[in-house]
Scaffold this motif. Structure first.
Motif, short mmCIF file in Angstrom:
data_model
loop_
_atom_site.label_atom_id
_atom_site.label_comp_id
_atom_site.label_asym_id
_atom_site.label_seq_id
_atom_site.Cartn_x
_atom_site.Cartn_y
_atom_site.Cartn_z
N ASP A 125 28.03 -31.08 -14.31
CA ASP A 125 27.18 -31.40 -13.16
C ASP A 125 27.85 -32.50 -12.34
O ASP A 125 27.95 -33.65 -12.78
N ALA A 167 25.26 -35.53 -11.44
CA ALA A 167 24.41 -36.06 -12.51
C ALA A 167 24.01 -37.52 -12.26
O ALA A 167 22.86 -37.91 -12.48
N ALA A 192 21.37 -37.71 -9.60
CA ALA A 192 20.11 -37.18 -10.08
C ALA A 192 19.39 -38.20 -10.96
O ALA A 192 18.16 -38.34 -10.90
N THR A 236 21.11 -35.90 -3.80
CA THR A 236 21.70 -36.50 -4.99
C THR A 236 23.20 -36.25 -5.07
O THR A 236 23.89 -36.86 -5.89
N LYS A 241 14.19 -29.64 -4.74
CA LYS A 241 15.51 -29.23 -5.24
C LYS A 241 15.99 -27.98 -4.52
O LYS A 241 15.19 -27.16 -4.06
N ASN A 299 24.65 -25.39 -10.84
CA ASN A 299 24.82 -26.29 -11.98
C ASN A 299 24.67 -27.74 -11.54
O ASN A 299 24.23 -28.58 -12.32
N THR A 339 22.89 -30.77 -9.89
CA THR A 339 21.49 -31.12 -9.68
C THR A 339 21.33 -31.58 -8.24
O THR A 339 21.57 -32.74 -7.90
N LEU A 344 19.06 -32.43 -5.36
CA LEU A 344 17.72 -32.81 -4.93
C LEU A 344 17.80 -33.45 -3.55
O LEU A 344 18.67 -34.29 -3.31
#
Length: 291
Positions: free
Chosen positions: A87, A90, A93, A127, A160, A278, A280, A282
Motif C-alpha cells: 500500500d 498506508a 491512511a 491520503t 474512499k 490496493n 488506501t 481516501l
C-alpha cells in the motif's frame, strides 16, 4: 393432532421464511443489477471495427427501490488482474484516522448557480496526495454546479475511492460515500459534453475526469443518470462517449494518480464486483473554487 399453538407457530415460521425469501430476492436483484452494469463489455469500435473489452462505469442509486430498466444481458467479464503490491498510501491512511463520511441525500438537483464563463478547480486532498481537477463550467455546467454544491456540503469528505481497473480501461473511480459503487446524492444530472473533441475516436485520454453513470448501450436506457461518482483516467482508455467529461488533471495530480495505479488492484469483491485499489485512497477533503 396438531394443537392450535403448534399451528400458530408453523404459520408464523412460514410467514418468516417467505419474508426472508423476498428480502434475499430483492438483495440479489439489486446486487445483480449493479454488478452486471459494472461488468466488462465487448464494444465494437466503429472507426476500425476493433472489438475491445471495456468496463462500463456505474454510478449507483442504491437508495432507490424501483428498477425501471430490465436486466441487461452481457458477456462474461474478464477479471481484472490482481497484484500484491504494498500500500503506497498506508502512512496517509493511518493519519486520516477513523472519520466516516456523512450520510446526505437531496430530492432534486441543486439550482444552477455556477458562472459558465468561469474556470473552476476541485481540489481533492487524499491520503495519497493532493489532486486538482480543472473543471469546464461552460461545457458541463450541471456537472460542475453539482460538484460545487456537494463539495460545499462536505459530501465527499472521508470517502474512499472504491474501484481501480487495470485491464481494458484504466481508471480510478470515486465519489460514493457508501464505498460500494451504489451510492448517490439522491438526484441525477444530465449527460453533458459528450461530443467534446478530447474524447474523439472513443478514447478518453489520460488525465480526463468524467462522470460514472448507469447507461446501458444494449437497451439504451440509463441516460442522464449521473450522480456523484466520477472516474479519473490514468492511461488512455477506449470507451464509448457515454460518460460526461468535465475536467482534467494537472501534471502533479497525474503523478499521484499513477502512484495509486502502480499499487495495483485487489481481487473482485464477492458482493459488489468492485476491484478496489490496493492503495488506501481516501478523500479527506474536497473543495471547489474558481481558478
Amino acid at each position: 393432532m396438531v394443537s392450535n399453538e403448534q399451528r400458530r407457530r408453523q404459520l408464523a415460521r412460514e410467514k418468516y421464511l417467505r419474508q426472508q425469501q423476498r428480502r434475499e430476492t430483492a438483495r440479489h436483484k439489486q446486487r445483480r443489477r449493479y454488478v452486471v452494469i459494472a461488468s466488462t463489455l465487448a464494444v465494437v469500435l466503429a472507426a476500425g471495427g476493433v472489438v475491445t473489452a471495456v468496463s462500463a462505469l456505474s454510478g449507483g442509486d442504491g437508495n432507490k427501490k424501483s428498477d425501471k430498466a430490465s436486466e441487461p444481458t452481457m458477456p462474461t467479464p474478464t477479471p481484472t488482474p490482481t497484484t500484491k503490491a504494498p500500500d503506497p498510501c498506508a502512512k496517509g491512511a493511518k493519519e486520516a484516522g477513523d472519520k466516516k463520511p456523512k450520510t446526505m441525500s437531496w430530492k432534486k438537483e441543486p439550482e444552477l448557480t455556477v458562472d459558465k464563463s468561469a474556470s473552476y478547480a476541485m481540489k481533492l486532498q487524499t491520503t495519497c496526495g493532493d489532486m486538482t481537477v480543472t473543471m469546464d463550467a461552460a461545457k458541463a455546467p450541471h456537472t460542475v454546479n453539482s460538484f460545487n454544491f456537494l463539495a460545499g456540503k462536505g459530501y465527499f469528505d472521508h470517502t474512499k475511492c472504491h474501484r481501480l481497473t487495470n485491464q481494458g480501461i484504466f481508471v480510478l473511480q470515486c465519489g460514493d460515500p457508501m464505498g460500494t459503487g451504489m451510492g448517490d446524492p439522491g438526484y441525477t444530472i444530465p449527460d453533458e459534453n459528450l461530443k467534446d473533441a478530447s474524447i474523439k475516436g472513443n478514447t478518453y485520454p489520460a488525465g480526463t475526469v468524467a462522470m460514472a453513470n448507469q447507461y446501458d448501450p444494449q437497451t439504451k436506457k440509463g441516460k442522464d443518470s449521473g450522480g456523484s461518482q466520477f472516474f479519473l483516467v490514468y492511461k488512455d482508455s477506449q470507451l464509448p462517449p457515454y460518460y460526461t467529461p468535465f475536467g482534467t488533471l494537472d501534471k502533479e495530480s497525474m503523478q499521484v494518480l499513477k502512484k495509486i495505479a502502480d499499487g495495483g488492484a485487489a481481487a473482485p469483491d464477492p458482493q459488489t464486483g468492485n476491484t478496489a485499489p490496493n492503495a488506501t485512497v481516501l478523500i479527506n477533503k474536497a473543495t471547489v473554487g474558481t481558478s
